[in-house]
Design an enzyme around this catalytic site. Structure first.
Site, mmCIF file in Angstrom:
data_model
loop_
_atom_site.group_PDB
_atom_site.id
_atom_site.type_symbol
_atom_site.label_atom_id
_atom_site.label_comp_id
_atom_site.label_asym_id
_atom_site.label_seq_id
_atom_site.Cartn_x
_atom_site.Cartn_y
_atom_site.Cartn_z
ATOM 1 N N GLY A 11 0.981 -1.216 0.060
ATOM 2 C CA GLY A 11 0.182 0.138 -0.034
ATOM 3 C C GLY A 11 0.742 1.114 0.049
ATOM 4 N N VAL A 13 2.338 2.991 2.569
ATOM 5 C CA VAL A 13 3.583 3.012 3.261
ATOM 6 C C VAL A 13 4.460 2.003 2.642
ATOM 7 C CG1 VAL A 13 4.775 2.691 5.391
ATOM 8 C CG2 VAL A 13 2.532 3.511 5.234
ATOM 9 N N ASN A 95 -5.873 -5.487 12.733
ATOM 10 C CA ASN A 95 -4.433 -5.565 12.402
ATOM 11 C C ASN A 95 -3.910 -6.690 12.981
ATOM 12 O OD1 ASN A 95 -4.706 -3.633 10.371
ATOM 13 N ND2 ASN A 95 -3.751 -2.188 11.497
ATOM 14 N N ASN A 120 0.230 -0.238 12.611
ATOM 15 C CA ASN A 120 -0.549 0.450 13.898
ATOM 16 C C ASN A 120 -1.731 -0.500 14.413
ATOM 17 O OD1 ASN A 120 0.847 2.716 14.811
ATOM 18 N ND2 ASN A 120 0.248 3.757 12.728
ATOM 19 N N HIS A 175 3.702 4.912 20.635
ATOM 20 C CA HIS A 175 3.276 5.516 19.210
ATOM 21 C C HIS A 175 1.911 5.946 19.469
ATOM 22 C CE1 HIS A 175 3.738 7.069 15.296
ATOM 23 N NE2 HIS A 175 2.985 6.036 14.900
HETATM 24 N N1 APR Z 1 -0.934 -9.831 3.732
HETATM 25 C C1 APR Z 1 -0.228 -8.757 3.200
HETATM 26 N N2 APR Z 1 -0.784 -7.410 2.726
HETATM 27 C C2 APR Z 1 -1.870 -7.105 3.558
HETATM 28 C C3 APR Z 1 -2.624 -7.964 4.362
HETATM 29 C C4 APR Z 1 -2.231 -9.441 4.563
HETATM 30 N N3 APR Z 1 -2.850 -10.252 5.476
HETATM 31 N N4 APR Z 1 -3.706 -7.412 4.737
HETATM 32 C C5 APR Z 1 -3.774 -6.292 3.966
HETATM 33 N N5 APR Z 1 -2.549 -6.116 3.447
HETATM 34 C C6 APR Z 1 -2.127 -4.949 2.520
HETATM 35 C C7 APR Z 1 -3.473 -4.218 1.695
HETATM 36 O O1 APR Z 1 -3.873 -5.135 0.742
HETATM 37 C C8 APR Z 1 -2.726 -3.001 1.390
HETATM 38 O O2 APR Z 1 -2.249 -2.975 0.283
HETATM 39 O O3 APR Z 1 -1.682 -3.925 3.454
HETATM 40 C C9 APR Z 1 -1.621 -2.888 2.413
HETATM 41 C C10 APR Z 1 -1.880 -1.393 3.143
HETATM 42 O O4 APR Z 1 -1.860 -0.714 2.557
HETATM 43 P P1 APR Z 1 -2.705 0.781 2.931
HETATM 44 O O5 APR Z 1 -4.188 0.432 3.025
HETATM 45 O O6 APR Z 1 -2.109 1.834 1.585
HETATM 46 O O7 APR Z 1 -2.305 1.417 4.253
HETATM 47 P P2 APR Z 1 -1.152 2.246 4.563
HETATM 48 O O8 APR Z 1 -1.123 3.632 4.490
HETATM 49 O O9 APR Z 1 0.282 1.832 3.697
HETATM 50 O O10 APR Z 1 -0.654 2.124 6.096
HETATM 51 C C11 APR Z 1 -0.314 0.685 6.569
HETATM 52 O O11 APR Z 1 1.330 1.354 8.245
HETATM 53 O O12 APR Z 1 1.352 3.486 9.141
HETATM 54 C C12 APR Z 1 0.792 2.364 9.348
HETATM 55 O O13 APR Z 1 -1.174 2.878 10.174
HETATM 56 C C13 APR Z 1 -0.916 2.372 9.166
HETATM 57 O O14 APR Z 1 -1.396 0.226 10.048
HETATM 58 C C14 APR Z 1 -1.223 1.057 8.853
HETATM 59 C C15 APR Z 1 -0.057 0.554 7.911
#
Ligand code: APR
Length: 311
Positions: A11, A13, A95, A120, A175
Site C-alpha cells: 500500500g 507506506v 491488524n 499500527n 506511538h
Molecule cells: N498480507 C499482506 N498484505 C496485506 C494483508 C495481509 N494479510 N492485509 C492487508 N494487506 C495489504 C493491503 O492489501 C494494502 O495494500 O496492506 C496494504 C496496506 O496499505 P494501505 O491501505 O495503503 O495502508 P498504509 O497507508 O500503507 O498503512 C499501512 O502502516 O502506518 C501504518 O497505520 C498504518 O497500519 C497502517 C499501515
C-alpha cells in the site's frame, strides 16, 4: 553478497518504503501483498524506473512468501490504515490478524531476518510479531520514534526558521496520544530548545507532535501518512544494512529498562547489523518518568486485550 529486504504490504507506506530502498540501492526488494496484481504491478513499475534513476537492484512483487526466503530484513506495513475519527487503538484487532499471518509466513522463510514493524497500533503489533516469530528482542523493532521525532523536528525548524538537519529531538513512549516528547533532550545544533523559544510555543509544538498522525488523517480523509513513515523506516533499514550504528528512538521490548518489562515502548537504541545493539537508559526527571509510565500503561492495555483474545 546481495542483500534482500522484504516489504509486506504494497500500500502507501509499503510501496514508498520499497521505492526508497531501491533508490538508495540498499538491497533487492520483495514486495508482498494479499491483493492479486498490486505488488506485481507496483514492483514492475519501480523496476522500470531503474534505468532512468540508475539503481541496480532487483524488485519483485508477489502474493506469496517463496521469493522472500533469506531476507536480511522484513518490514511489515500490511494492515488497514487509520480512518478519520478512528484512533490507532481502534485498529488493534483488525491488524492483529494481518500481522500474525504476515509474521508467521515471513519468519518461516527468513528465520535470521530482522523484523521492522510499521503497522499500527505499533507497540501492540510489535508484541504480536515477537510472540508469533519467537525471535529474540534484538531482532523485532518498531518504527515510531523516528517518525515522531521527525514531526517534532519539522515543527521546531519551521517555527525557528532554521535548517531541519540542525534539529535533534527525542520522543519516547508508545506511538500514540501518550507519546513523550522530551524537550530537555531536544536542541538546535546543541542549543537547548528552551534557550530558543518560550514555554507556550514549546507546549504548542509538543501537542502538534502528539497529534501529528491525526493531522494528516484529517487532511487525507481516506488514509494515513506515508511519505514520512516510509522515510523513517528506510533510515532504520539503512542503519542496519550498513551497520551505521545510528542512535534512534525505536520501539523495543523492554526487560526492566525504565522500570518496564515485557512491553514494547519507544526508547533510544543503537541500530546496527545485529538489530538493536544497545538500549540507552537515560535518567529521567519525575514528570518525564510519570509520562513514560502513562504511555507504557496505554500499551499494556492493548496487549492485555490481545492476551485475552489469544489465550
Ligand atoms: N498480507 C499482506 N498484505 C496485506 C494483508 C495481509 N494479510 N492485509 C492487508 N494487506 C495489504 C493491503 O492489501 C494494502 O495494500 O496492506 C496494504 C496496506 O496499505 P494501505 O491501505 O495503503 O495502508 P498504509 O497507508 O500503507 O498503512 C499501512 O502502516 O502506518 C501504518 O497505520 C498504518 O497500519 C497502517 C499501515
Amino acid at each position: 553478497m546481495r542483500r534482500k529486504v522484504t516489504v509486506v504490504g504494497a500500500g502507501n507506506v509499503g510501496a514508498n518504503t520499497a521505492q526508497k530502498i531501491a533508490a538508495k540501492e540498499l538491497a533487492d526488494v520483495v514486495l508482498v501483498d494479499v491483493v492479486d496484481g498490486v505488488p506485481q504491478g507496483k514492483g514492475l513499475d519501480m523496476l522500470e524506473s531503474a534505468p532512468v534513476e540508475g539503481y541496480d537492484v532487483r524488485i519483485v512483487g508477489t502474493n506469496g512468501y517463496d521469493e522472500t526466503a533469506d531476507s536480511d530484513i522484513v518490514v511489515i506495513t500490511a494492515g488497514f490504515p487509520r480512518k478519520p475519527g478512528m484512533s490507532r487503538d481502534d485498529l488493534l484487532l483488525a491488524n492483529y490478524e494481518v500481522v500474525k499471518s504476515a509474521t508467521e509466513q515471513a519468519a518461516k522463510k527468513s528465520p535470521n531476518a530482522i523484523l521492522i514493524l510499521v503497522t499500527n497500533p505499533l507497540d501492540a503489533m510489535c508484541w504480536t510479531a515477537m510472540k508469533v516469530s519467537g525471535f529474540k528482542r534484538e531482532k523485532v523493532i518498531g518504527m515510531a520514534g523516528v517518525l515522531d521525532t521527525a514531526r517534532f523536528r519539522t515543527f521546531i525548524a519551521e517555527e525557528l526558521n532554521v535548517s531541519f538537519e540542525n534539529v535533534t529531538a527525542m520522543v519516547l513512549g508508545g506511538h500514540g496520544d501518550t507519546m513523550v516528547p522530551l524537550v530537555r533532550f531536544t536542541n538546535v545544533s546543541g542549543i537547548p530548545l528552551s534557550e530558543l523559544t518560550d514555554q507556550a510555543t514549546i507546549d504548542r509544538m509538543v501537542q502538534r507532535t502528539r497529534d501529528g498522525g491525526a493531522e494528516i488523517v484529517k487532511y487525507l480523509k481516506t488514509g494515513s501518512a506515508y511519505y514520512a513513515p516510509a522515510a523513517s523506516t528506510v533510515e532504520m533499514v539503512e542503519s542496519i544494512l550498513k551497520d551505521k550504528k545510528k542512535v534512534l528512538p525505536c520501539a523495543v521490548s523492554l526487560d526492566g529498562e525504565y522500570g518496564i518489562k515485557g512491553l514494547f515502548v519507544g526508547v533510544p537504541v543503537k541500530l546496527g547489523k545485529d538489530g538493536v545493539e544497545k538500549i540507552y537508559e537515560i535518567k529521567l526527571d519525575d514528570s518525564e518518568k510519570a509520562a513514560l509510565k502513562k504511555s507504557a500503561d496505554a500499551v499494556q492495555e492493548l496487549v492485555t486485550v490481545l492476551q485475552q483474545k489469544t489465550s
